[in-house]
Scaffold this motif. Structure first.
Motif, short mmCIF file in Angstrom:
data_model
loop_
_atom_site.label_atom_id
_atom_site.label_comp_id
_atom_site.label_asym_id
_atom_site.label_seq_id
_atom_site.Cartn_x
_atom_site.Cartn_y
_atom_site.Cartn_z
N PHE A 92 0.85 -1.19 0.00
CA PHE A 92 0.00 0.00 0.00
C PHE A 92 0.88 1.24 0.00
N ASP A 93 0.62 2.15 -0.96
CA ASP A 93 1.39 3.40 -1.02
C ASP A 93 0.49 4.63 -1.09
N GLY A 94 -0.80 4.44 -0.85
CA GLY A 94 -1.74 5.56 -0.88
C GLY A 94 -2.36 5.83 -2.23
N SER A 95 -1.91 5.16 -3.29
CA SER A 95 -2.46 5.38 -4.62
C SER A 95 -3.79 4.63 -4.79
N ALA A 96 -4.55 5.04 -5.80
CA ALA A 96 -5.84 4.40 -6.06
C ALA A 96 -5.65 2.93 -6.41
N GLN A 97 -4.60 2.62 -7.20
CA GLN A 97 -4.40 1.23 -7.58
C GLN A 97 -4.00 0.36 -6.38
N SER A 98 -3.22 0.92 -5.45
CA SER A 98 -2.85 0.13 -4.29
C SER A 98 -4.05 -0.07 -3.37
N GLU A 99 -4.93 0.92 -3.29
CA GLU A 99 -6.13 0.75 -2.48
C GLU A 99 -7.04 -0.31 -3.08
N ALA A 100 -7.13 -0.35 -4.43
CA ALA A 100 -7.91 -1.40 -5.09
C ALA A 100 -7.32 -2.78 -4.80
N ALA A 101 -5.99 -2.85 -4.82
CA ALA A 101 -5.32 -4.12 -4.54
C ALA A 101 -5.58 -4.57 -3.11
N VAL A 102 -5.52 -3.65 -2.17
CA VAL A 102 -5.76 -3.99 -0.77
C VAL A 102 -7.20 -4.48 -0.58
N GLY A 103 -8.14 -3.83 -1.26
CA GLY A 103 -9.54 -4.27 -1.18
C GLY A 103 -9.73 -5.66 -1.73
N TRP A 104 -9.08 -5.93 -2.89
CA TRP A 104 -9.17 -7.27 -3.48
C TRP A 104 -8.53 -8.30 -2.57
N ALA A 105 -7.38 -7.95 -2.01
CA ALA A 105 -6.66 -8.87 -1.12
C ALA A 105 -7.48 -9.19 0.12
N ALA A 106 -8.18 -8.20 0.65
CA ALA A 106 -9.01 -8.44 1.84
C ALA A 106 -10.14 -9.41 1.53
N GLU A 128 -6.39 3.63 8.44
CA GLU A 128 -7.82 3.83 8.16
C GLU A 128 -8.37 2.75 7.24
N VAL A 129 -7.58 2.40 6.21
CA VAL A 129 -8.01 1.34 5.28
C VAL A 129 -8.17 0.03 6.03
N ALA A 130 -7.23 -0.29 6.91
CA ALA A 130 -7.31 -1.53 7.67
C ALA A 130 -8.58 -1.58 8.51
N GLU A 131 -8.93 -0.45 9.12
CA GLU A 131 -10.14 -0.42 9.94
C GLU A 131 -11.39 -0.63 9.08
N ARG A 132 -11.42 -0.01 7.90
CA ARG A 132 -12.56 -0.20 7.00
C ARG A 132 -12.68 -1.65 6.56
N LEU A 133 -11.55 -2.29 6.32
CA LEU A 133 -11.57 -3.68 5.89
C LEU A 133 -12.07 -4.60 6.99
N ARG A 134 -11.70 -4.32 8.23
CA ARG A 134 -12.20 -5.12 9.36
C ARG A 134 -13.71 -4.99 9.48
N GLU A 135 -14.21 -3.79 9.21
CA GLU A 135 -15.67 -3.58 9.26
C GLU A 135 -16.36 -4.29 8.11
N ALA A 136 -15.74 -4.26 6.94
CA ALA A 136 -16.35 -4.88 5.75
C ALA A 136 -16.29 -6.40 5.81
N HIS A 137 -15.26 -6.93 6.49
CA HIS A 137 -15.09 -8.39 6.57
C HIS A 137 -14.94 -8.79 8.05
N PRO A 138 -16.05 -8.87 8.77
CA PRO A 138 -15.97 -9.19 10.20
C PRO A 138 -15.20 -10.50 10.43
N GLY A 139 -14.30 -10.46 11.37
CA GLY A 139 -13.50 -11.64 11.68
C GLY A 139 -12.19 -11.70 10.94
N LEU A 140 -12.00 -10.83 9.95
CA LEU A 140 -10.75 -10.83 9.20
C LEU A 140 -9.64 -10.18 10.04
N GLU A 141 -8.53 -10.89 10.15
CA GLU A 141 -7.37 -10.34 10.86
C GLU A 141 -6.55 -9.49 9.88
N VAL A 142 -6.39 -8.22 10.19
CA VAL A 142 -5.64 -7.29 9.33
C VAL A 142 -4.54 -6.64 10.16
#
Length: 282
Positions: free
Chosen positions: A9-23, A64-78
């Motif tokens: 993750f580097d703050g770019s739109a493409q890295s945020e998309a990758a993090v979302g897909w990875a989650a 912030e992204v990590a917190e959003r991902l935990r909310e979107a995927h309950p139980g996911l360890e990030v």
């Protein structure tokens, strides 16, 4: 033993998309997600000058992204991690400890002169772990999910295994694609395809493809695995077949003289709009 998924993750739109897909993938597999932000001068220079500003922002955003991902995927360890290291070196070092590396890529899509980020290309060319390259402009899935996999020959067993295992998780169909070309011959009118031999050649190609996918079919009887041969070469065939795919899977031989992507993998990561998985194999 490899566990979890690592993403950059580097703050770019493409890295945020990758993090979302990875989650989403980590939640599907039931494994933890590790988000890495790497920059050689992350420690001493973090508070100095405009060059460090994007990295200060990325560090804040990753939490912030990590917190959003935990909310979107309950139980996911990030977990998030900041490393004072070159991004390519950091991700390659982390790769063997994980089942999958997920990175962002950027470009225009199609055949419009796409440029994939240098970090993504370098990691995909050298990693011993499968690498997924994800666009921030990837189209939303429509209809029944389909995974397209490029098959060269029986050496593609690891690539087919990855595609079928992923299909089982997603309830997707697998389309195994092999591209081939006619051998022309000379006539008074110029070079002409050998029409009389084309049907025989196509039958041989189809038979070889069926033989190559047979072990994967036997190992994954619940997966709808279809085969397709296309004239025009391997790279052209794969990109054409993947126009509406949800995921594209290609192979990369690990023992090339120099670490690099082969022509088919190179075409896929540059021209396919869906996420592309590069699977290293012998």
């Amino acid at each position: 033993m490899a566990h979890g998924i690592v993403t950059g993750f580097d703050g770019s739109a493409q890295s945020e998309a990758a993090v979302g897909w990875a989650a989403a993938e980590a939640a599907l597999r039931g494994v933890p997600l590790r988000i890495v932000h790497a920059w050689p001068w992350l420690g001493a220079a973090l508070d100095d000058g405009p060059a460090a500003a994007p990295h200060r922002g990325a560090l804040h955003e990753s939490a912030e992204v990590a917190e959003r991902l935990r909310e979107a995927h309950p139980g996911l360890e990030v977990v998030t991690e900041a490393l004072a290291a070159d991004p390519v070196d950091a991700l390659l070092a982390a790769a063997p400890e994980h089942r999958l590396v997920v990175l962002g890529s950027r470009g225009l899509g199609g055949f419009a002169g796409l440029l994939v980020g240098s970090v993504g290309l370098a990691v995909a060319a050298r990693s011993t772990t499968p690498v997924v390259l994800v666009r921030d402009t990837a189209p939303a899935p429509a209809g029944s999910p389909e995974i397209v996999v490029g098959v060269a020959d029986e050496s593609s067993a690891a690539v087919l295994e990855f595609a079928c295992a992923e299909a089982e998780r997603r309830g997707a169909r697998v389309r195994a694609v092999h591209g081939w070309e006619l051998i022309p011959f000379w006539t008074a009118a110029g070079w002409m395809p050998p029409q009389a031999d084309s049907a025989l050649r196509e039958a041989d190609v189809r038979a070889a493809l069926e033989k190559a996918v047979a072990p994967a079919r036997a190992a994954h009887p619940g997966v709808d695995l279809v085969t397709e041969t296309r004239i025009g070469g391997a790279a052209h065939a794969l990109v054409g077949a993947a126009a509406h795919a949800d995921l594209v899977v290609v192979g990369r031989r690990e023992h090339r003289p120099a670490p690099r992507l082969g022509p088919v993998a190179h075409a896929a990561v540059h021209h396919c709009t869906a996420p592309v998985v590069v699977v290293p194999h012998a």
